[in-house]
Design a protein around this motif. Structure first.
Motif, PDB file in Angstrom:
ATOM      1  N   SER A   1      42.634  -1.682  47.121  1.00 56.04           N
ATOM      2  CA  SER A   1      43.449  -2.236  46.238  1.00 56.04           C
ATOM      3  C   SER A   1      43.148  -1.487  44.693  1.00 56.04           C
ATOM      4  N   TRP A   2      42.338  -0.520  44.935  1.00 55.15           N
ATOM      5  CA  TRP A   2      41.513   0.019  43.691  1.00 55.15           C
ATOM      6  C   TRP A   2      42.652   0.874  43.069  1.00 55.15           C
ATOM      7  N   VAL A   3      43.629   1.464  43.948  1.00 60.48           N
ATOM      8  CA  VAL A   3      44.673   2.391  43.486  1.00 60.48           C
ATOM      9  C   VAL A   3      45.851   1.546  42.693  1.00 60.48           C
ATOM     10  N   ALA A   4      45.852   0.263  42.665  1.00 60.86           N
ATOM     11  CA  ALA A   4      46.995  -0.311  42.067  1.00 60.86           C
ATOM     12  C   ALA A   4      46.268  -1.671  41.610  1.00 60.86           C
ATOM     13  N   PRO A   5      45.405  -1.442  40.286  1.00 62.43           N
ATOM     14  CA  PRO A   5      44.987  -2.537  39.817  1.00 62.43           C
ATOM     15  C   PRO A   5      46.041  -3.449  39.273  1.00 62.43           C
ATOM     16  N   ASP A   6      45.692  -4.722  39.347  1.00 62.05           N
ATOM     17  CA  ASP A   6      46.686  -5.984  39.028  1.00 62.05           C
ATOM     18  C   ASP A   6      47.164  -5.621  37.552  1.00 62.05           C
ATOM     19  N   ALA A   7      46.200  -5.342  36.652  1.00 62.89           N
ATOM     20  CA  ALA A   7      46.547  -5.175  35.211  1.00 62.89           C
ATOM     21  C   ALA A   7      47.334  -3.931  35.232  1.00 62.89           C
ATOM     22  N   LEU A   8      47.185  -2.896  35.561  1.00 63.48           N
ATOM     23  CA  LEU A   8      48.045  -1.932  35.677  1.00 63.48           C
ATOM     24  C   LEU A   8      49.526  -2.249  36.147  1.00 63.48           C
ATOM     25  N   VAL A   9      49.621  -2.937  37.208  1.00 64.25           N
ATOM     26  CA  VAL A   9      50.908  -3.129  37.834  1.00 64.25           C
ATOM     27  C   VAL A   9      51.628  -4.111  37.037  1.00 64.25           C
ATOM     28  N   ALA A  10      50.813  -5.214  36.388  1.00 62.15           N
ATOM     29  CA  ALA A  10      51.461  -6.237  35.200  1.00 62.15           C
ATOM     30  C   ALA A  10      52.153  -5.383  33.959  1.00 62.15           C
ATOM     31  N   ALA A  11      51.165  -4.456  33.809  1.00 63.48           N
ATOM     32  CA  ALA A  11      51.610  -3.587  32.582  1.00 63.48           C
ATOM     33  C   ALA A  11      52.682  -2.483  32.772  1.00 63.48           C
ATOM     34  N   GLY A  12      53.085  -2.412  34.142  1.00 68.20           N
ATOM     35  CA  GLY A  12      54.015  -1.258  34.407  1.00 68.20           C
ATOM     36  C   GLY A  12      53.546   0.119  34.093  1.00 68.20           C
ATOM     37  N   LYS A  13      52.275   0.366  34.251  1.00 73.88           N
ATOM     38  CA  LYS A  13      51.836   1.700  33.856  1.00 73.88           C
ATOM     39  C   LYS A  13      51.666   2.711  35.185  1.00 73.88           C
ATOM     40  N   TRP A  14      52.905   3.014  35.782  1.00 75.24           N
ATOM     41  CA  TRP A  14      53.051   3.649  36.945  1.00 75.24           C
ATOM     42  C   TRP A  14      52.604   4.992  36.837  1.00 75.24           C
ATOM     43  N   ASP A  15      52.405   5.612  35.419  1.00 73.94           N
ATOM     44  CA  ASP A  15      51.883   7.045  35.752  1.00 73.94           C
ATOM     45  C   ASP A  15      50.232   6.908  35.918  1.00 73.94           C
ATOM     46  N   GLU A  16      49.674   5.701  35.670  1.00 75.26           N
ATOM     47  CA  GLU A  16      48.130   5.725  35.738  1.00 75.26           C
ATOM     48  C   GLU A  16      47.980   5.363  37.349  1.00 75.26           C
ATOM     49  N   ILE A  17      48.901   4.497  37.784  1.00 71.84           N
ATOM     50  CA  ILE A  17      48.606   4.306  39.170  1.00 71.84           C
ATOM     51  C   ILE A  17      48.929   5.482  40.092  1.00 71.84           C
ATOM     52  N   GLU A  18      50.018   6.305  39.448  1.00 71.80           N
ATOM     53  CA  GLU A  18      50.190   7.717  40.244  1.00 71.80           C
ATOM     54  C   GLU A  18      48.930   8.611  40.246  1.00 71.80           C
ATOM     55  N   ALA A  19      48.003   8.635  38.903  1.00 70.18           N
ATOM     56  CA  ALA A  19      47.043   9.526  39.075  1.00 70.18           C
ATOM     57  C   ALA A  19      45.790   8.750  39.904  1.00 70.18           C
ATOM     58  N   LEU A  20      45.712   7.426  39.935  1.00 73.13           N
ATOM     59  CA  LEU A  20      44.827   6.954  40.701  1.00 73.13           C
ATOM     60  C   LEU A  20      45.115   7.440  42.233  1.00 73.13           C
ATOM     61  N   ALA A  21      46.199   7.143  42.778  1.00 71.67           N
ATOM     62  CA  ALA A  21      46.822   7.478  43.778  1.00 71.67           C
ATOM     63  C   ALA A  21      46.319   9.132  44.402  1.00 71.67           C
ATOM     64  N   LYS A  22      46.547   9.973  43.359  1.00 73.38           N
ATOM     65  CA  LYS A  22      46.327  11.420  43.464  1.00 73.38           C
ATOM     66  C   LYS A  22      44.862  11.691  43.774  1.00 73.38           C
ATOM     67  N   ALA A  23      44.184  10.935  42.971  1.00 77.44           N
ATOM     68  CA  ALA A  23      42.603  11.103  43.271  1.00 77.44           C
ATOM     69  C   ALA A  23      42.159  10.502  44.647  1.00 77.44           C
ATOM     70  N   ALA A  24      42.868   9.398  45.115  1.00 75.74           N
ATOM     71  CA  ALA A  24      42.459   8.700  46.311  1.00 75.74           C
ATOM     72  C   ALA A  24      42.975   9.691  47.495  1.00 75.74           C
ATOM     73  N   SER A  25      44.178  10.420  47.290  1.00 73.92           N
ATOM     74  CA  SER A  25      44.635  11.049  48.485  1.00 73.92           C
ATOM     75  C   SER A  25      43.983  12.355  48.784  1.00 73.92           C
ATOM     76  N   THR A  26      43.109  12.872  47.809  1.00 73.20           N
ATOM     77  CA  THR A  26      42.005  14.043  47.985  1.00 73.20           C
ATOM     78  C   THR A  26      40.783  13.731  48.493  1.00 73.20           C
ATOM     79  N   LEU A  27      40.378  12.458  49.002  1.00 76.57           N
ATOM     80  CA  LEU A  27      38.955  12.089  49.372  1.00 76.57           C
ATOM     81  C   LEU A  27      38.839  12.722  50.818  1.00 76.57           C
ATOM     82  N   LYS A  28      37.787  13.087  50.970  1.00 78.18           N
ATOM     83  CA  LYS A  28      37.447  13.807  52.091  1.00 78.18           C
ATOM     84  C   LYS A  28      37.122  13.100  53.135  1.00 78.18           C
ATOM     85  N   ARG A  29      37.566  13.417  54.563  1.00 81.53           N
ATOM     86  CA  ARG A  29      37.306  12.839  55.852  1.00 81.53           C
ATOM     87  C   ARG A  29      36.485  13.531  56.621  1.00 81.53           C
TER      88      ARG A  29
END
Length: 215
Positions: free
Chosen positions: A187-215
């Motif tokens: 759930s760290w890519v969409a923290p409650d506080a950012l969702v509640a504040a509608g900070k979609w750009d910040e959530i997008e940035a968190l998602a981009k960082a998570a999408s590059t994690l190595k497996r």
């Protein structure tokens, strides 16, 4: 009981498509569409909306119908009734914290794949006996973490996992590096506080960082 089998190919395609599947608790239906869009833009189109709020089914319905680039799943499914409700709302995959004969029966009648939870060796054996080789490992950290999951890789070499529960940006790679882990849920890519504040750009940035994690 005979094995029913899992929609393995369909489910594995989802799990292999991204290292992190966002696990979302949506309180306001109005947040569902912009949140799904932000996560998809960030490289995480597959999302799990949990049935932990009264808004969950409507959120699934809205995101699945209005965000074609998203692949919306439903989580915290506990019984066949919820499975049917989530499928009717447009869920493309179903996630459950555990596995019951009733859920297996419901999944056997549906084209929507089920990712059920299992932790103990007995639960893994029961799941494998029913033809399930892709499982959710929940709650991951509380159940013993990456070390415990690693210890399961030898006796249960044919089973692969999506660990969820206590998984965050600091320990995600501990799980992703394991041979029996396909992806993680978090759930760290969409923290409650950012969702509640509608900070979609910040959530997008968190998602981009998570999408590059190595497996």
């Amino acid at each position: 009981m005979t094995a029913t089998g899992q929609r393995t190919d369909k489910l594995l395609a989802i799990m292999e498509s991204q290292p992190v599947i966002p696990v979302l608790k949506i309180d306001r239906v109005a947040d569902a569409v912009p949140l799904a869009r932000a996560l998809a833009r960030g490289g995480l189109p597959a999302i799990e909306i949990t049935l932990r709020t009264p808004a969950a089914l409507d959120a699934i319905r809205a995101a699945s119908s209005e965000v074609p680039e998203a692949l919306v799943g439903a989580g915290t499914i506990l019984n066949p009734e919820q499975f049917a409700q989530a499928e009717a709302a447009g869920a493309r995959f179903i996630v459950s914290p555990g596995l019951t004969p009733a859920l297996i029966e419901a999944a056997s009648k549906s084209d929507v794949p089920l990712l059920p939870g299992a932790i103990t060796p007995g639960e893994l054996m029961a799941a494998a006996d029913r033809g399930y080789s892709l499982l959710k490992f929940f709650p991951a950290e509380q159940a013993g973490g990456a070390a415990f999951l690693k210890s399961l890789s030898s006796p249960f070499a044919g089973i692969r996992f999506c660990p969820t529960g206590g998984v965050g940006e600091k320990n995600a790679t501990d799980y992703l590096s394991l041979p029996n882990v396909v992806c993680v849920g978090g759930s760290w890519v969409a923290p409650d506080a950012l969702v509640a504040a509608g900070k979609w750009d910040e959530i997008e940035a968190l998602a981009k960082a998570a999408s590059t994690l190595k497996r």
